[in-house]
Design an enzyme around this catalytic site. Structure first.
Site, PDB file in Angstrom:
ATOM      1  N   HIS A 119     -87.860 -41.360  95.715  1.00 15.70           N
ATOM      2  CA  HIS A 119     -89.245 -41.084  95.320  1.00 15.70           C
ATOM      3  C   HIS A 119     -89.861 -42.255  94.557  1.00 15.70           C
ATOM      4  O   HIS A 119     -91.071 -42.283  94.340  1.00 15.70           O
ATOM      5  CB  HIS A 119     -89.339 -39.779  94.517  1.00 15.70           C
ATOM      6  CG  HIS A 119     -88.852 -39.864  93.097  1.00 15.70           C
ATOM      7  ND1 HIS A 119     -87.614 -39.406  92.705  1.00 15.70           N
ATOM      8  CD2 HIS A 119     -89.434 -40.332  91.968  1.00 15.70           C
ATOM      9  CE1 HIS A 119     -87.467 -39.583  91.403  1.00 15.70           C
ATOM     10  NE2 HIS A 119     -88.554 -40.147  90.931  1.00 15.70           N
ATOM     11  N   ASP A 149     -82.529 -38.133  97.559  1.00 11.82           N
ATOM     12  CA  ASP A 149     -83.458 -38.858  96.700  1.00 11.82           C
ATOM     13  C   ASP A 149     -82.870 -40.190  96.237  1.00 11.82           C
ATOM     14  O   ASP A 149     -82.970 -40.567  95.071  1.00 11.82           O
ATOM     15  CB  ASP A 149     -83.865 -38.017  95.485  1.00 11.82           C
ATOM     16  CG  ASP A 149     -85.063 -38.615  94.742  1.00 11.82           C
ATOM     17  OD1 ASP A 149     -85.811 -39.398  95.357  1.00 11.82           O
ATOM     18  OD2 ASP A 149     -85.226 -38.315  93.547  1.00 11.82           O
ATOM     19  N   GLY A 223     -90.351 -42.866  84.530  1.00 12.30           N
ATOM     20  CA  GLY A 223     -90.037 -44.298  84.443  1.00 12.30           C
ATOM     21  C   GLY A 223     -88.541 -44.544  84.378  1.00 12.30           C
ATOM     22  O   GLY A 223     -88.066 -45.614  84.741  1.00 12.30           O
ATOM     23  N   ASN A 224     -87.785 -43.530  83.914  1.00 10.39           N
ATOM     24  CA  ASN A 224     -86.321 -43.617  83.918  1.00 10.39           C
ATOM     25  C   ASN A 224     -85.739 -43.401  85.308  1.00 10.39           C
ATOM     26  O   ASN A 224     -84.566 -43.689  85.556  1.00 10.39           O
ATOM     27  CB  ASN A 224     -85.699 -42.568  82.987  1.00 10.39           C
ATOM     28  CG  ASN A 224     -85.546 -43.053  81.560  1.00 10.39           C
ATOM     29  OD1 ASN A 224     -86.237 -42.585  80.665  1.00 10.39           O
ATOM     30  ND2 ASN A 224     -84.635 -44.005  81.347  1.00 10.39           N
ATOM     31  N   SER A 225     -86.544 -42.870  86.223  1.00 11.10           N
ATOM     32  CA  SER A 225     -86.054 -42.556  87.566  1.00 11.10           C
ATOM     33  C   SER A 225     -85.410 -43.765  88.221  1.00 11.10           C
ATOM     34  O   SER A 225     -86.013 -44.831  88.306  1.00 11.10           O
ATOM     35  CB  SER A 225     -87.206 -42.065  88.445  1.00 11.10           C
ATOM     36  OG  SER A 225     -87.659 -40.807  88.036  1.00 11.10           O
TER      37      SER A 225
END
Length: 536
Positions: A119, A149, A223-225
């Site tokens: 994503h 993902d 933002g940590n994704s």
């Protein structure tokens, strides 16, 4: 860019306790080494050491997405009333939209391969990677896997790139300390700590996906994704993916993709650009305590086979409807999700031992694992007979034209005007985006969702109109009526064979519905009997 999932807030006292333990300095932790020896870890220095070693291998990823958007006011331009009284100017039917976002990633080898979330990078038109030393590089997408993902991108750097190694997520224990690094809210190189709160969290964001999340209370935010979750040996034991939140920020519940899944997917994407998954050709569901008692499975465990695809690997091996799968390749099967993930990760063409519980005893079968892509095509053919619909994946040209994410939705290529979808108004080239609020990510996703639906069920389908580009929701009734109606028409047309085939399909749907109603009735009756026994 993490998706928001609504859950309740976590109690504040536990967070205070975590902070107190951290400040205490030294903790005796459970075994973390392969030898099983217990080690004392000084948290006052361990986290700082790991952060210093790992930060250079964690990157921030700037994502640029471009799409065409239908102009909502375009229709008014053609209206004489609006043109006369509101002086509506000429305007384009569509306009281009550019969006920017930020995620995180992990450098996994010196060649510049970086793992992140699908994503984050899956639908990007442009990717730029920022290293902790200030250097930045353009990146290209190597491959993505929306089912887990995960995605892999690559940069070509002149410098030698630091990298991190995957640990064994299966060895993790609930309560172990972990460290998260990433770029939350564009704050690069942020380090947080917490513990593993739970394992095997499933159905969090996509029930049709191959998910088996670790849950952590290490603070992660949008933002940590794509950033790493590390153990106290500095190994990547997870790729941060999502948070459960009502506020949009961290509330104590985060989800990370286990490193064993990430390593498998990463290797496949680098080698082939996609993930090939195994397929047996069966539909499965979890076994309820009532079903387990009726089938004699004690304690309740395993995956119940509810349907077997004709001509599929499972049927050829001898598996039957109402078998309970309790073992696969020497591993115990606790539920349907575990079984599905195990099959998906089995190499195509490999023979696998499947242990089932049938008729009060355990039996074992050898099945040759098929290809999920080929299996989806076979099952799609079955959907044509059942629902009067043929579909195909969305092309890159259609993704750009309608502003979709890559692998989002499926395109209708044929629709029976007298079938459930035809009667609801669906047309060729319309794009199905969701069924019952479940996102459709490709052909296999659509097949899985449709195969799980019940006869005579009324479902909501989110569809993109190929004529206007507008998106709406249409109710579709799935039932045996269409089969009987076709049978009547075939009979009047002197095609008795086709009429008989349609009648058999209609009867099968009604029988399936009757069986399900009977099962529910049995469960309600048993519950009532238990209540009466407790009362008296």
């Amino acid at each position: 860019m993490s998706p928001n999932i609504l859950f309740r807030n976590r109690p504040v006292p536990f967070l205070f306790l975590s902070l107190t333990l951290f400040l205490a300095g030294i903790l005796w932790l459970p075994p973390t080494s392969a030898s099983g020896e217990i080690k004392s870890v000084d948290l006052s220095t361990a986290i700082a050491k790991i952060a210093k070693q790992a930060i250079p291998a964690v990157v921030a990823i700037e994502v640029t997405e471009r799409r065409e958007v239908t102009n909502p006011f375009w229709g008014f331009e053609q209206d004489p009333f609006f043109r006369r009284f509101f002086n509506v100017p000429k305007m384009p039917r569509k306009f281009k939209q550019e969006m920017k976002g930020l995620g995180s990633g992990i450098i996994i080898d010196p060649q510049g391969y970086i793992i992140t979330n699908y994503h984050v990078a899956g639908g990007a038109a442009q990717l730029k990677v920022f290293l902790s030393n200030g250097n930045q590089y353009p990146a290209k997408l190597v491959g993505g896997d929306p089912k887990t993902d995960l995605a892999v991108i690559q940069v070509s750097a002149k410098e030698t790139l630091p990298h991190l190694s995957f640990g064994d997520s299966d060895k993790l224990e609930v309560g172990e300390w972990v460290i998260a690094i990433g770029a939350p809210r564009a704050l690069e190189n942020s380090v947080t700590q917490g513990i593993i709160s739970a394992k095997h969290r499933r159905g969090i964001s996509d029930p049709s996906g191959y998910q088996d999340f670790l849950q952590t209370d290490a603070p992660i935010n949008p933002g940590n994704s794509g950033g790493p979750l590390l153990n106290l040996q500095g190994e990547v034991i997870g790729v941060n993916a999502a948070i459960a939140t009502e506020s949009g920020g961290f509330e104590g519940i985060g989800f990370t993709i286990p490193s064993n899944i990430a390593a498998y997917v990463c290797k496949a994407l680098i080698a082939h650009g996609k993930v090939e998954r195994g397929w047996l050709g069966i539909s499965i569901r979890d076994l309820t305590p009532e079903m387990a008692k009726e089938l004699g499975v004690e304690p309740p465990r395993g995956a119940l086979v509810v349907d077997v695809v004709k001509g599929g690997p499972a049927e050829k091996a001898g598996l039957k409807k109402n078998d309970v799968v309790i073992g696969y390749r020497g591993r115990d099967i606790s539920d349907s999700s575990t079984f599905r993930n195990e099959v998906a990760s089995t190499p195509i063409g490999q023979e696998a031992k499947v242990a089932v519980f049938r008729g009060g005893k355990k039996e074992e079968f050898t099945v040759k694992v098929g290809n999920l892509e080929e299996g989806a095509k076979i099952m799609a053919g079955a959907l044509k007979d059942r629902y009067g619909l043929e579909v195909r994946p969305v092309t890159p040209k259609e993704v750009e034209k309608y502003g979709l994410n890559s692998n989002q939705g499926i395109v209708i290529t044929w629709v029976d005007p007298k079938g459930p979808f035809g009667e609801a108004g669906f047309e060729v080239d319309d794009i199905i985006l969701q069924v019952e609020d479940l996102p459709i990510a490709g052909l296999d996703s659509f097949v899985n969702v449709m195969s799980a639906l019940k006869p005579n069920q009324k479902i909501s389908v989110t569809v993109l109109d190929h004529r206007t580009g507008n998106v709406g929701t249409i109710m579709v009734t799935l039932g045996a009526e269409s089969h009987f109606r076709k049978a009547r028409e075939s009979f009047l047309g002197n095609d008795s064979q086709k009429a008989a085939a349609e009648i058999r399909k209609g009867v099968a749907d009604l029988q399936s519905q009757a069986n399900e109603t009977a099962d529910k009735g049995k469960e309600i009756l048993r519950a009532s009997i238990r209540e009466l026994e407790e009362y008296y």
